[in-house]
Design a protein around this motif. Sequence first.
Motif, short mmCIF file in Angstrom:
data_model
loop_
_atom_site.label_atom_id
_atom_site.label_comp_id
_atom_site.label_asym_id
_atom_site.label_seq_id
_atom_site.Cartn_x
_atom_site.Cartn_y
_atom_site.Cartn_z
N ILE A 301 0.86 -1.18 0.00
CA ILE A 301 0.00 0.00 0.00
C ILE A 301 0.89 1.23 0.00
CG2 ILE A 301 -1.87 1.20 1.20
CD1 ILE A 301 -2.36 -1.39 2.69
N CYS A 302 0.54 2.16 -0.84
CA CYS A 302 1.32 3.39 -0.93
C CYS A 302 0.68 4.46 -0.05
CB CYS A 302 1.39 3.85 -2.39
SG CYS A 302 2.58 5.18 -2.66
N MET A 303 1.49 5.03 0.84
CA MET A 303 1.01 6.04 1.79
C MET A 303 1.75 7.35 1.55
SD MET A 303 -1.06 4.10 3.58
CE MET A 303 -1.48 5.17 4.94
N LEU A 304 1.01 8.44 1.54
CA LEU A 304 1.58 9.78 1.49
C LEU A 304 1.34 10.39 2.86
CD1 LEU A 304 2.88 12.15 -0.01
CD2 LEU A 304 0.60 12.82 -0.78
N GLY A 305 2.44 10.49 3.64
CA GLY A 305 2.24 10.84 5.04
C GLY A 305 1.50 9.70 5.72
N LEU A 309 -3.24 6.21 -0.60
CA LEU A 309 -3.36 6.62 -2.00
C LEU A 309 -4.06 5.54 -2.82
CD1 LEU A 309 0.21 8.11 -2.54
CD2 LEU A 309 -1.92 9.38 -2.23
N VAL A 310 -4.79 6.00 -3.86
CA VAL A 310 -5.41 5.07 -4.81
C VAL A 310 -4.31 4.48 -5.68
CG1 VAL A 310 -7.07 4.84 -6.68
CG2 VAL A 310 -7.56 6.40 -4.78
N ARG A 311 -4.10 3.14 -5.58
CA ARG A 311 -2.86 2.55 -6.10
C ARG A 311 -2.83 2.39 -7.62
NH1 ARG A 311 1.39 1.95 -7.28
NH2 ARG A 311 3.07 0.66 -6.45
N ASP A 312 -3.98 2.39 -8.28
CA ASP A 312 -3.95 2.12 -9.72
C ASP A 312 -3.77 3.38 -10.56
OD1 ASP A 312 -6.45 3.15 -9.09
OD2 ASP A 312 -7.44 2.10 -10.73
N GLY A 473 -5.48 -2.03 8.70
CA GLY A 473 -6.69 -1.29 9.02
C GLY A 473 -7.18 -0.42 7.88
N VAL A 474 -6.26 0.28 7.19
CA VAL A 474 -6.71 1.16 6.11
C VAL A 474 -7.25 0.35 4.94
CG1 VAL A 474 -5.26 3.15 6.69
CG2 VAL A 474 -4.31 1.29 5.30
N VAL A 475 -6.74 -0.88 4.76
CA VAL A 475 -7.26 -1.74 3.70
C VAL A 475 -8.65 -2.23 4.08
CG1 VAL A 475 -6.87 -3.84 2.35
CG2 VAL A 475 -4.92 -2.43 3.06
N LEU A 476 -8.84 -2.57 5.35
CA LEU A 476 -10.17 -3.00 5.81
C LEU A 476 -11.20 -1.91 5.58
CD1 LEU A 476 -9.35 -4.81 9.19
CD2 LEU A 476 -10.16 -5.87 7.08
N ARG A 477 -10.81 -0.66 5.84
CA ARG A 477 -11.76 0.45 5.69
C ARG A 477 -11.93 0.87 4.24
NH1 ARG A 477 -9.20 1.50 10.54
NH2 ARG A 477 -7.57 2.84 9.67
N ASP A 478 -11.13 0.31 3.35
CA ASP A 478 -11.22 0.60 1.92
C ASP A 478 -12.29 -0.33 1.32
OD1 ASP A 478 -10.89 1.18 -0.70
OD2 ASP A 478 -8.84 0.36 -0.87
N LYS A 479 -13.50 0.20 1.13
CA LYS A 479 -14.63 -0.64 0.74
C LYS A 479 -14.41 -1.32 -0.61
CE LYS A 479 -18.82 0.96 1.40
NZ LYS A 479 -20.08 1.74 1.17
N PHE A 480 -13.85 -0.61 -1.59
CA PHE A 480 -13.76 -1.15 -2.95
C PHE A 480 -12.34 -1.57 -3.35
CE2 PHE A 480 -17.32 1.97 -3.08
CZ PHE A 480 -18.35 1.05 -3.20
N GLY A 481 -11.41 -1.61 -2.40
CA GLY A 481 -10.06 -2.09 -2.70
C GLY A 481 -9.23 -1.15 -3.53
N ASP A 482 -9.48 0.16 -3.43
CA ASP A 482 -8.72 1.12 -4.22
C ASP A 482 -7.24 1.12 -3.84
OD1 ASP A 482 -10.94 1.99 -5.63
OD2 ASP A 482 -11.48 3.48 -4.11
N ALA A 483 -6.94 0.81 -2.58
CA ALA A 483 -5.55 0.85 -2.12
C ALA A 483 -4.77 -0.38 -2.56
CB ALA A 483 -5.50 0.97 -0.59
N VAL A 484 -5.45 -1.44 -2.98
CA VAL A 484 -4.76 -2.68 -3.39
C VAL A 484 -5.05 -2.96 -4.86
CG1 VAL A 484 -4.49 -3.76 -1.14
CG2 VAL A 484 -6.67 -3.93 -2.33
N ARG A 485 -4.93 -1.92 -5.66
CA ARG A 485 -5.07 -2.01 -7.13
C ARG A 485 -6.44 -2.56 -7.55
NH1 ARG A 485 -0.42 -0.99 -9.80
NH2 ARG A 485 1.53 -1.07 -8.59
N LYS A 486 -7.49 -2.04 -6.92
CA LYS A 486 -8.87 -2.38 -7.28
C LYS A 486 -9.18 -3.87 -7.10
CE LYS A 486 -10.08 1.76 -8.83
NZ LYS A 486 -11.12 2.58 -8.20
N ASN A 487 -8.46 -4.52 -6.20
CA ASN A 487 -8.76 -5.91 -5.89
C ASN A 487 -9.84 -5.97 -4.82
OD1 ASN A 487 -7.05 -7.96 -7.31
ND2 ASN A 487 -5.43 -6.55 -6.61
#
Length: 1017
Positions: A301-305, A309-312, A473-487
């Motif tokens: 997962i890419c984090m800015l601060g 970030l949306v990874r794709d 935690g941030v992946v769990l809260r990511d409903k549509f998987g934007d942080a893990v390349r839309k998976n």
Amino acid sequence: MPHFTVVPVRDQAQSSYDSLEGINWVDYRDTGHGNHKEDSPFLKSADAASKNYDFYDRNLALFEEELDIRPKVSSLLSRLVNYTNITQGAKEHEEEESTEASRSKTPKSPNMGTLMGVYLPCLQNIFGVILFLRLTWIVGMAGIMQSLLIVLMCCSCTMLTAISMSAIATNGVVPAGGAYFMISRSLGPEFGGAVGLCFYLGTTFASAMYILGAIEIFLKYLVPQAAIFHSTDPLGSDSAMLNNMRVYGSICLTLMAVVVFVGVKYVNKLASLFLTCVIISIVSIYAGAFKSMTHPPEFPICMLGNRTLVRDRFDVCAKTVIEGNHTMPSQLWDRFCLPGNLSSTQCDDYFIQNNVTEIQGIPGLVSALLLENMWSNYLPKGEILEKAGLQSVDAHGTMDNFGMYVSADIATSFTLLVGIFFPSATGIMAGSNRSGDLRDAQKSIPVGTILAITTTSLVYLSSVILFGSCIEGVVLRDKFGDAVRKNLVVGTLSWPSPWVIVIGSFFSTVGAGLQSLTGAPRLLQAIAKDNIIPFLRVFGHGKSNGEPTWALLLTGLIAELGILIASLDMVAPILSMFFLMCYLFVNLACAVQTLLRTPNWRPRFKYYHWALSFLGMSMCVALMFISSWYYAIVAMGIAGMIYKYIEYQGAEKEWGDGIRGLSLSAARYALLRLEVGPPHTKNWRPQLLVLLKLDEDLHVKYPRLLTFASQLKAGKGLTIVGSVIQGNFLDSYGEMQAAEQAIKNMMEIERVKGFCQVVVASKVREGIVHLIQSCGLGGMKHNTVVMGWPYGWRQSEDPRAWKTFINTVRCTTAAHLALMVPKNVSFYPSNHERFTDGNIDVWWIVHDGGMLMLLPFLLKQHKVWRKCKMRIFTVAQMDDNSIQMKKDLATFLYQLRIEAEVEVVEMHDSDISAYTYERTLMMEQRSQMLRQMRLSSAERQREVYSNVRRMHTAVKLNEVIVNRSHDARLVLLNMPGPPRNTDGDENYMEFLEVLTEGLERVLLVRGGGREVITIYS
């Protein structure tokens, strides 16, 4: 989740859902007859019995005359052995569709066990879209502790409901219709119809929810390129996605409806495939979780601060890249700064002041994530997902770059998550719906359902812990998987590939949607065939093989409304409401039956208790209001309106329901508490016994008596309508039943709410005496008798009519009952008439408890008499002070809170007129000569003088009344009592005729010897 299986509907006479009441499928008559009656399942018709002379056994000679209606036990048992429940399996349905010859085949005996018949279908219906699409998000937002609480609450509610359902389902055979059948037959047609429609709406919205879930998987994870609408503005991407969901959802719904219309057998054949997909997907989650202990999957997962970030939207998670010997700006730099320029002056402030870091999205089971994800992290809509613990410089960034961050699409709270998760705990009715296919339904349903709920509860609870322990935690809260390349987030944990979950969940949601779309029309058809909601009658029809075509069309239209909402998170709470309403009434049905201890309540499942059912009810209500209080009010309002509509229409169904038993228990309790003695004066109201006369054809002779009773009562208090049939009870029983039905029909026409009682007696006067003595029960007895005037008594050669009338007057007086005699009752207004003006005149001659004051007040409550004014006249003699009388009467009425004009009429002493003598002479001439001959001349002279005085009073009063009240809408006056000497009865009738002569509508009133009105509060 859907609570049903696909149930074929046979288009034969005995597939009428109106006659699904368990044993009533046994037909004890000749099999050539296609119909059967629900109310006499154990009786064999006479013609069928006459064909079977084996009944007339020598050992049963004592009973041979009744064997046509009371069959031998051996005959009954032989027919019970051949009893088969409604065919519900797919095989029988395929036979139905394949050839006409298959219709004559005998259905195979049910042979499904607990595993295949209940356990696996319940698993298939309970597991669903929420587990794959929303459970990780719920854990991320609510934290592990609150997520466990949500799962525990929902699963406890369904477990308690399953216990209640098991008790009901094992208390006899449950045919098709599942929860609807159980509730309607336990709580009556009103509750059954209301909850049945709520259950239908829930099932219909469930199909919409599954279709939306399938489309979300299709557009987000399978083929994102298929999107039709695209948004150039990152902030407007939600609206574009909703429009895509609406278009593809409508197409998918149409295709599914066509599949269901073409044939249910295809859906049944695919059911096992869908179940396999669900099981494989769940196993892959567990396999991936345990594999992550040693080899966690690579999802950086890419984090800015501390922002996600949306990874794709970029390739390398860095601000710069090295190309050869040159440092070049990365795609990420170009997103936040002017492209091709490494100058920080033209970059986003937050981007410049914070570092870009990469963290592992799935650290694995042995990591220390459990404590980090333990507590809740609810976010408002639009809040950027941030990871606590990462260094961050708080700087104001531009809104142009907001689309680069993963943010919350909706505002979250504990109550919202409860409503979204609850559909994943539903589906517990699948076993009870398959009761016809089970080898031993009364054993399999409780065991299979409770085991399925236990299994799914353990899966949910363990999944919450696994997700919280393995996924960042941030992946769990990511409903549509934007942080893990839309998976798909849950797919990142699965083994061997995320595609196992994506494809498996897609097919499982499509299958669940098909089953919902298949079961909902059949449920609506079952409700329509019960004929308790008239406007749904058209949906009981279908194709020639019984397929519910019209019901499918309506289901598709309602499901389309759910599709147009286009949000899984908004549709889920709606169907939660309807399913919770259904579960609430399942628990209520079990509690009512248990507390009433009805003789037929003998469930084989013994591990139930009314306290558990009430706890289940309480949890259902609590969950409804926790998840969405306004949806809960709307759902209850819909159910309430349907209930009142069915009650208003008068559902003529007798299903032996618990509400009827509850009413009987409540009535018994109230009657025992009610005083046997007379009520307090403040609570006194006329409890009527209306004596009706029937003609030779058993039609009500004077129906306006019932009209008058309905106007007087306005639906309040007790009304008993009685009549007497002259004859012998043994010979006249059928005639008595016909008379009762005729009276009940007339009561319904005149809107009289009350009871009917017809007695058979050798003499009419004796029957009336029996009615006066025996009607009512305990404290609920009549206190007022209403009877008609004996018209034509002068011309009739038979004196029994007026003698019966006078005898009734004497009996009511002896029983201390009030009496009302409407004279010229055919001129009384109907319930459709309205008096816009006019007076109700009361002639208060003697005081007999205040009945004359109370009756006009009660009449004026009805719309017919409401605009009439009330006038009270009283008579003053020569020695009375009429002025003072008027003042006192006005004061008395003021204290009684009755508005009326007061008038005192002075009656001067006058000589007896020639007219009076003439009327008396005519009356004497009609008297019986034998009675005259028995009297001495002195006695005869005294009697003549007494009659002259009475006639004088009647004539004088009549003159005054006609003079003042000739145009009154209604005249009420005291009815004089009959003479003590029965020899003067005919004269008494003449006095009453003279007293009321020249008046259009007269109500003669006699009090019951007690005060019925008071000035005190």
